[in-house]
Motif scaffolding. Structure first.
Motif, PDB file in Angstrom:
ATOM      1  N   ARG B 409       7.498  42.144  -6.364  1.00 43.43           N
ATOM      2  CA  ARG B 409       6.882  41.379  -7.347  1.00 43.43           C
ATOM      3  C   ARG B 409       5.455  41.719  -7.903  1.00 43.43           C
ATOM      4  NH1 ARG B 409       3.018  36.478  -7.553  1.00 43.43           N
ATOM      5  NH2 ARG B 409       2.582  36.821  -5.208  1.00 43.43           N
ATOM      6  N   LEU B 410       4.548  42.330  -6.824  1.00 42.22           N
ATOM      7  CA  LEU B 410       3.386  42.901  -7.648  1.00 42.22           C
ATOM      8  C   LEU B 410       3.425  44.054  -8.343  1.00 42.22           C
ATOM      9  CD1 LEU B 410       1.403  41.721  -4.406  1.00 42.22           C
ATOM     10  CD2 LEU B 410       0.672  41.406  -6.955  1.00 42.22           C
ATOM     11  N   TYR B 411       4.481  45.064  -7.895  1.00 45.29           N
ATOM     12  CA  TYR B 411       4.846  46.044  -8.369  1.00 45.29           C
ATOM     13  C   TYR B 411       5.180  45.826  -9.982  1.00 45.29           C
ATOM     14  CZ  TYR B 411       7.015  50.569 -10.030  1.00 45.29           C
ATOM     15  OH  TYR B 411       7.160  51.899 -10.750  1.00 45.29           O
ATOM     16  N   THR B 412       6.126  44.858 -10.260  1.00 46.26           N
ATOM     17  CA  THR B 412       6.653  44.321 -11.278  1.00 46.26           C
ATOM     18  C   THR B 412       5.583  43.863 -12.254  1.00 46.26           C
ATOM     19  OG1 THR B 412       8.619  43.916 -10.184  1.00 46.26           O
ATOM     20  CG2 THR B 412       8.442  42.866 -12.321  1.00 46.26           C
ATOM     21  N   LEU B 413       4.609  43.125 -11.765  1.00 46.86           N
ATOM     22  CA  LEU B 413       3.286  42.448 -12.528  1.00 46.86           C
ATOM     23  C   LEU B 413       2.656  44.072 -12.867  1.00 46.86           C
ATOM     24  CD1 LEU B 413       2.094  39.741 -10.465  1.00 46.86           C
ATOM     25  CD2 LEU B 413       3.437  39.365 -12.543  1.00 46.86           C
ATOM     26  N   VAL B 414       2.368  44.630 -12.055  1.00 44.38           N
ATOM     27  CA  VAL B 414       1.655  45.844 -12.606  1.00 44.38           C
ATOM     28  C   VAL B 414       2.526  46.731 -13.859  1.00 44.38           C
ATOM     29  CG1 VAL B 414       0.954  48.352 -12.022  1.00 44.38           C
ATOM     30  CG2 VAL B 414       0.342  46.327 -10.332  1.00 44.38           C
ATOM     31  N   LEU B 415       3.894  46.602 -13.459  1.00 43.23           N
ATOM     32  CA  LEU B 415       4.763  47.352 -14.551  1.00 43.23           C
ATOM     33  C   LEU B 415       4.527  46.581 -16.040  1.00 43.23           C
ATOM     34  CD1 LEU B 415       7.013  49.219 -15.532  1.00 43.23           C
ATOM     35  CD2 LEU B 415       8.598  47.587 -14.281  1.00 43.23           C
ATOM     36  N   LYS B 416       4.567  45.126 -16.029  1.00 45.39           N
ATOM     37  CA  LYS B 416       4.415  44.398 -17.119  1.00 45.39           C
ATOM     38  C   LYS B 416       3.447  44.690 -17.838  1.00 45.39           C
ATOM     39  CE  LYS B 416       5.898  39.961 -16.649  1.00 45.39           C
ATOM     40  NZ  LYS B 416       7.186  39.867 -17.279  1.00 45.39           N
ATOM     41  N   GLY B 417       2.165  45.018 -17.141  1.00 46.94           N
ATOM     42  CA  GLY B 417       0.928  45.284 -17.828  1.00 46.94           C
ATOM     43  C   GLY B 417       1.208  46.696 -18.356  1.00 46.94           C
ATOM     44  N   HIS B 418       1.624  47.638 -17.573  1.00 50.23           N
ATOM     45  CA  HIS B 418       1.781  49.116 -18.182  1.00 50.23           C
ATOM     46  C   HIS B 418       2.498  49.016 -19.451  1.00 50.23           C
ATOM     47  CE1 HIS B 418       2.186  53.349 -17.647  1.00 50.23           C
ATOM     48  NE2 HIS B 418       3.460  53.043 -18.420  1.00 50.23           N
ATOM     49  N   ILE B 419       3.781  48.144 -19.269  1.00 52.68           N
ATOM     50  CA  ILE B 419       4.613  48.200 -20.640  1.00 52.68           C
ATOM     51  C   ILE B 419       3.799  47.261 -21.857  1.00 52.68           C
ATOM     52  CG2 ILE B 419       6.506  46.963 -21.625  1.00 52.68           C
ATOM     53  CD1 ILE B 419       7.799  47.317 -18.644  1.00 52.68           C
ATOM     54  N   ALA B 420       2.936  46.373 -21.755  1.00 55.43           N
ATOM     55  CA  ALA B 420       2.261  45.681 -22.585  1.00 55.43           C
ATOM     56  C   ALA B 420       1.565  46.597 -23.411  1.00 55.43           C
ATOM     57  CB  ALA B 420       1.454  44.591 -22.239  1.00 55.43           C
ATOM     58  N   LEU B 421       0.366  47.157 -22.552  1.00 55.00           N
ATOM     59  CA  LEU B 421      -0.346  48.508 -23.247  1.00 55.00           C
ATOM     60  C   LEU B 421       0.361  49.580 -23.969  1.00 55.00           C
ATOM     61  CD1 LEU B 421      -3.221  49.101 -23.657  1.00 55.00           C
ATOM     62  CD2 LEU B 421      -3.099  50.600 -21.513  1.00 55.00           C
ATOM     63  N   SER B 422       1.797  49.962 -23.156  1.00 55.56           N
ATOM     64  CA  SER B 422       2.442  50.989 -23.856  1.00 55.56           C
ATOM     65  C   SER B 422       2.977  50.566 -25.310  1.00 55.56           C
ATOM     66  CB  SER B 422       3.545  51.291 -22.998  1.00 55.56           C
ATOM     67  OG  SER B 422       4.491  52.210 -23.541  1.00 55.56           O
ATOM     68  N   ARG B 423       3.342  49.126 -25.415  1.00 52.82           N
ATOM     69  CA  ARG B 423       3.888  48.795 -26.546  1.00 52.82           C
ATOM     70  C   ARG B 423       2.863  48.236 -27.570  1.00 52.82           C
ATOM     71  NH1 ARG B 423       7.408  44.042 -25.689  1.00 52.82           N
ATOM     72  NH2 ARG B 423       8.257  44.391 -27.678  1.00 52.82           N
ATOM     73  N   ALA B 424       1.535  48.242 -27.081  1.00 53.36           N
ATOM     74  CA  ALA B 424       0.470  47.735 -28.035  1.00 53.36           C
ATOM     75  C   ALA B 424       0.416  48.330 -29.453  1.00 53.36           C
ATOM     76  CB  ALA B 424      -0.780  47.702 -27.469  1.00 53.36           C
ATOM     77  N   PHE B 522       0.705  53.742 -29.123  1.00 54.25           N
ATOM     78  CA  PHE B 522       0.957  54.779 -27.983  1.00 54.25           C
ATOM     79  C   PHE B 522       2.183  55.353 -28.239  1.00 54.25           C
ATOM     80  CE2 PHE B 522      -2.758  52.101 -26.383  1.00 54.25           C
ATOM     81  CZ  PHE B 522      -3.666  52.684 -26.645  1.00 54.25           C
ATOM     82  N   ALA B 523       2.391  56.710 -27.765  1.00 53.45           N
ATOM     83  CA  ALA B 523       3.750  57.447 -27.686  1.00 53.45           C
ATOM     84  C   ALA B 523       3.499  58.020 -26.001  1.00 53.45           C
ATOM     85  CB  ALA B 523       3.968  58.138 -28.753  1.00 53.45           C
ATOM     86  N   ASP B 524       4.325  57.882 -25.289  1.00 58.10           N
ATOM     87  CA  ASP B 524       4.258  58.430 -24.231  1.00 58.10           C
ATOM     88  C   ASP B 524       4.275  59.950 -23.903  1.00 58.10           C
ATOM     89  OD1 ASP B 524       4.302  56.484 -22.006  1.00 58.10           O
ATOM     90  OD2 ASP B 524       5.899  55.803 -22.843  1.00 58.10           O
ATOM     91  N   LEU B 525       3.461  60.460 -23.358  1.00 53.59           N
ATOM     92  CA  LEU B 525       3.452  61.922 -22.944  1.00 53.59           C
ATOM     93  C   LEU B 525       4.183  62.148 -21.641  1.00 53.59           C
ATOM     94  CD1 LEU B 525       0.045  63.171 -24.144  1.00 53.59           C
ATOM     95  CD2 LEU B 525       2.115  63.687 -25.360  1.00 53.59           C
ATOM     96  N   THR B 526       4.109  61.416 -20.707  1.00 52.29           N
ATOM     97  CA  THR B 526       4.645  61.699 -19.466  1.00 52.29           C
ATOM     98  C   THR B 526       6.103  61.222 -19.435  1.00 52.29           C
ATOM     99  OG1 THR B 526       2.552  60.917 -18.507  1.00 52.29           O
ATOM    100  CG2 THR B 526       4.313  60.909 -16.961  1.00 52.29           C
ATOM    101  N   PHE B 527       6.969  61.831 -18.835  1.00 51.25           N
ATOM    102  CA  PHE B 527       8.224  61.736 -18.732  1.00 51.25           C
ATOM    103  C   PHE B 527       8.631  61.672 -17.399  1.00 51.25           C
ATOM    104  CE2 PHE B 527       7.859  62.030 -23.419  1.00 51.25           C
ATOM    105  CZ  PHE B 527       8.305  60.818 -23.830  1.00 51.25           C
TER     106      PHE B 527
END
Lengths: 578, 578
Positions: B409-424, B522-527
């Protein structure tokens, strides 16, 4: 001889005389007796500064007033932009050794320090106010009695509040100079009518670390019902100077940004040690207790009745083909507010803006000929009331006739931002600049934005623009605390075409959450329908739609029982689920 | 006689000698010759300061090092917290007239000014470094040749860059003092190996408003392939003092925070007029051009191969029941990176953290006995490489054995934040502090947070912590510009239990939008695959799920063609849609 010429004739060895908009209380609103900028320059805006030099009048105004100022100031006046070519730059370019005279009561110690740092070659010379000397018809200063708020509205007595404040600054300081009338109003539970829109008595105080308070206000202005408790001494305003002199050797807490340079200089001359810090009343005044919030909530329900009556009336007359002007609309709205118990006055000049005028976020119909409503378009009304119970501030944007799909799309983007901020949950310690983007993101994603803050603090029967908290792009390092009241007011403005803003007041509340940090959120204080004709439902997510329906369900539940007849019918329709 | 005693014996009329971690280049990483803090105190952390008084050794370290420091410093050392009881407070409490000796090469002009303002009763006395005088076995300073990056990796020649920079500061200043080696590296397209993790030559420069550059570095250290263009003079480092003296009467641009106090004092003594402002290379270095981004992207693909190989290997050995320790894991990872073309070295000390160790965001397994992987739990690895093409930095959190629903659950919350910033998406002019909350909101809503920033800038074959942009809670007033590279690294840390962080590097890009403002994203550089075993799919919105699948589709498309065999099979499985 004009006023300008009279001032110039009195300059003596000065090169210029400074005329700020502010008076000795440094606020936005002034008593007529202190409208010196308007008296000297003709300019009636709520912010600005003039400089009378040996051969010219210079006036600085901000973007709200660039058109208006030219119609008000004398021919030949040099008008500058307050922020783009600030007076500090003008000072910096004056010849070495220039002497600028000013009344150091009307400039904050911080402002004076910044001017001096920016223009080390200029001498700033305090002296008796030259404007007052040229103003035989100057109105009298306010002298009316104030009134007291009962503990049933404030939650704490003056004595309790003094004890609370002292814990915040002792033993760091021996005494706090409270220079702002609204801080003194909050501390003493007294209100007044010395200035428009801000129900205060113009007074200051010295609060000692043992809780003793010296108030500087004429004794006869205090109402009989005032309950100040033990250890309060009321002294005439003229006695402040002697009291400051007596602070020799004491550590005195001073808020440099809210205190006239004159008082700070007097403390230095007295041999006091200055402890620079925030006005100790600032945060306790902003973070309202449960009793204050209950009173604020009731003020908002009364305000909700008045504004709903207005919106119902507006829809009816528009349907009949009437298109009144902005002034008539503002007057009609004020009429509904006046009918509410405990209403005192507007909390600021109503922004009643038809069509393209609403593209100016701070439009004031009094600055020119009021426009009439368009046949088809948008009407924006941003207004608020001072009630004995609390202060309100609300903006609604209303469809007049037919509106375009683009207007509907942009209203919906603004609404999405409003909803996002309304639903925000955040941990204790979060500051306003951290939340600002939530309200802007839906607009940003489509390439839109608005050039004003998203939320300002609001007082309880005090200033509609109250610090220290603020939601905006710029850093504000005052964490949001439970009980703080803020506006939530994203918008969109298209020059020459239309303006959109959706504003509620919200209060910060604690929320339950499973995690290890305290969580806060916002609860609405404002309960007034938004205009569903402006919503493109297809652009709302399920959560956003649920917010809309839940909010309007609350509006109907809270305002419905307080209205009847046409207004109730209108309210039911306006609050029906989308 | 211990080093401390030797320093004490040489104090003379001084009351103390200051030993900062920094050397004359004020950076995080140092050559062995300048590890003075470690030499004097034994403390090997990457930040801190010591003060040798007549009778004691004081050491200040931050929260990362409070345990480690006690195992390293001599008995009786007084340890302080760098931020909670800063050395500035210690100075302020010294007796009036105290004399603190220091090497003003190793303190920035800004830091010295702040210390002096905070402790007006203390005299800070510059003198020859007492530590060096007590250090007969001091290692030699770096002397190896540097190497040049071709224009095919940098996009601009040194000459073009000089012309660009000059436009930013002339005619405000006649010359800019460039005190930071990474700014000089960027400007000259030269790199080196003078310090670990930061591929620079330790050098400074004076850039004149006509584009002429004086470089202070030994001529023989420059590579044959260096292409510096017209108007570059290479001078020995020792000649800088004379060159500063020659700036009498000139306006010199100085970045007070990045320049040793010694050099600023020398300019003042020379009679130069200081123009305080940012290092002119700061923003152009941060906002990378298309060629630089192409090279950075290729570095990230190579890094993606290495880290994917590591993650594949890790899954395989864990499945076999092996549980290596943190050091062995870091070494294995470094091995894969070393196999990549153009790899130079790690970009920082690898954070290889098993179980509860990962609850320390800056854990370093070298500071104690490395732990072994848990039978069941989380492993966090935050690492990066310096490639000639660019700098990488990535964090992945990996499921080892069985993990709990709460961890998921906590990993997924962190992921949701990561995604939100990535899509900003945000309008031009937006600063990092405005976006920080996007990454935290999903955690905040449940009462969680993390006590570090969300994003730092990253250089091209330069510092992995590069300014001026930053995404965090605190204000950062440098707008995000196209080409800026930042990390996106929300996390969650449970003391004594586990730690989670998901970090990609992203680059700011322009986006199309219908509105009236320019939009960036933002566009990802890390793959590199994230660990799908840690995702609770039920907590993801449709948009978030689409982001995950789209990102992993890209990972497979970009990394798949570069790997074979087991790694390819593993990659396909790891990147299969959720």
């Amino acid at each position: 001889m004009s006023v300008i010429q009279q001032i110039q004739a009195q300059l003596g060895d000065l090169d210029a005389w400074l005329v700020p908009h502010e008076d000795a209380y440094l606020g936005e609103y002034l008593p007529a007796a202190n409208e010196r900028l308007a008296f000297v320059s003709g300019f009636t805006g709520s912010a600005g500064v003039a400089l009378v030099t040996r051969d010219a009048l210079h006036v600085w105004v901000d973007g709200r007033y660039t058109v208006q100022v030219k119609t008000q100031v004398p021919a030949g006046t040099q008008v500058h932009h307050l922020h783009e070519s600030p007076i500090a730059d003008f000072f910096a370019q004056l010849p070495q050794g220039s002497r600028v005279g000013f009344d150091s009561y009307c400039v904050s110690a911080r402002q004076l320090r910044l001017w001096r740092e920016g223009a080390p070659g200029v001498e700033f010379v305090h002296g008796p106010n030259l404007v007052d000397a040229c103003w035989p018809s100057r109105p009298a200063l306010p002298s009316a009695k104030g009134f007291a708020l009962p503990t049933s509205l404030t939650g704490k007595t003056c004595q309790q509040k003094r004890q609370d404040l002292v814990r915040g600054f002792a033993p760091k300081a021996d005494v706090a100079l409270i220079a702002q009338p609204d801080s003194m109003a909050w501390l003493t539970n007294l209100r007044g009518a010395d200035v428009p829109c801000l129900p205060v008595l113009l007074m200051r105080g010295l609060l000692a670390a043992d809780g003793q308070l010296k108030m500087f206000v004429d004794q006869e202005r205090l109402p009989a019902e005032a309950e100040l408790g033990e250890g309060v001494e009321v002294l005439a305003p003229a006695q402040l100077a002697a009291e400051l002199t007596a602070l020799n050797g004491k550590k005195v807490l001073v808020d440099e940004a809210l205190t006239p340079a004159y008082l700070v200089d007097a403390l230095k001359a007295a041999g006091a040690t200055l402890v620079l810090g925030a006005d100790p009343a600032l945060v306790p005044k902003a973070a309202k207790n449960a009793v204050e919030i209950t009173a604020m909530s009731e003020a908002h329900l009364r305000d909700g009745v008045a504004v709903s009556q207005f919106l119902c009336w507006l829809d009816a007359i528009v349907a009949q083909g009437q298109r009144p002007d902005e002034a008539a609309l503002a007057e009609q709205l004020e009429g509904y507010r006046k009918a509410q118990a405990d209403y005192l006055e507007p909390s600021f000049d109503t922004i009643s803006a038809a069509g393209a005028n609403a593209a100016l976020p701070h439009y004031n119909f009094r600055n020119g000929a009021p426009a009439t409503l368009p046949q088809n378009g948008l009407y924006l009304v941003d207004s608020g009331g001072q009630y004995r119970l609390g202060t309100t501030d609300v903006t609604r944007t209303v469809a007049i006739g037919e509106i375009s799909d683009e207007q509907r799309r942009l209203y919906t983007l603004v609404l999405k931002g409003h909803i996002a901020l309304s639903r925000a949950l955040f941990v204790k310690g979060t500051c306003g600049h951290q939340l600002d983007a939530l309200a802007r993101s839906p607009l940003w994603a489509q390439g839109y934005d608005y050039d004003h803050g998203t939320g300002h603090g609001v007082g309880q029967c005090l200033s509609v623009h109250e610090g220290p908290q603020r939601i905006g792009k710029a850093a504000n390092n005052h964490p949001l605390l439970p009980g703080m009241v803020l506006s939530n007011e994203p918008g969109y403005y298209r020059e020459g075409a239309f303006g959109i803003r959706i504003e509620n007041l919200v209060v910060v509340q604690e929320r339950q959450a499973p995690g290890d940090r305290s969580v806060l959120g916002f609860a609405d204080l404002t309960f007034i329908p938004m205009d569903k004709r402006l919503v493109d439902k297809a652009l709302l997510s399920a959560d956003e739609l649920a917010w809309w329906n839940q909010y309007h369900g609350q509006v109907l539940a809270k305002i419905g029982p307080r209205v009847t007849g046409h207004t109730l019918d209108w309210l039911k329709a306006a609050c029906a689920p989308l």
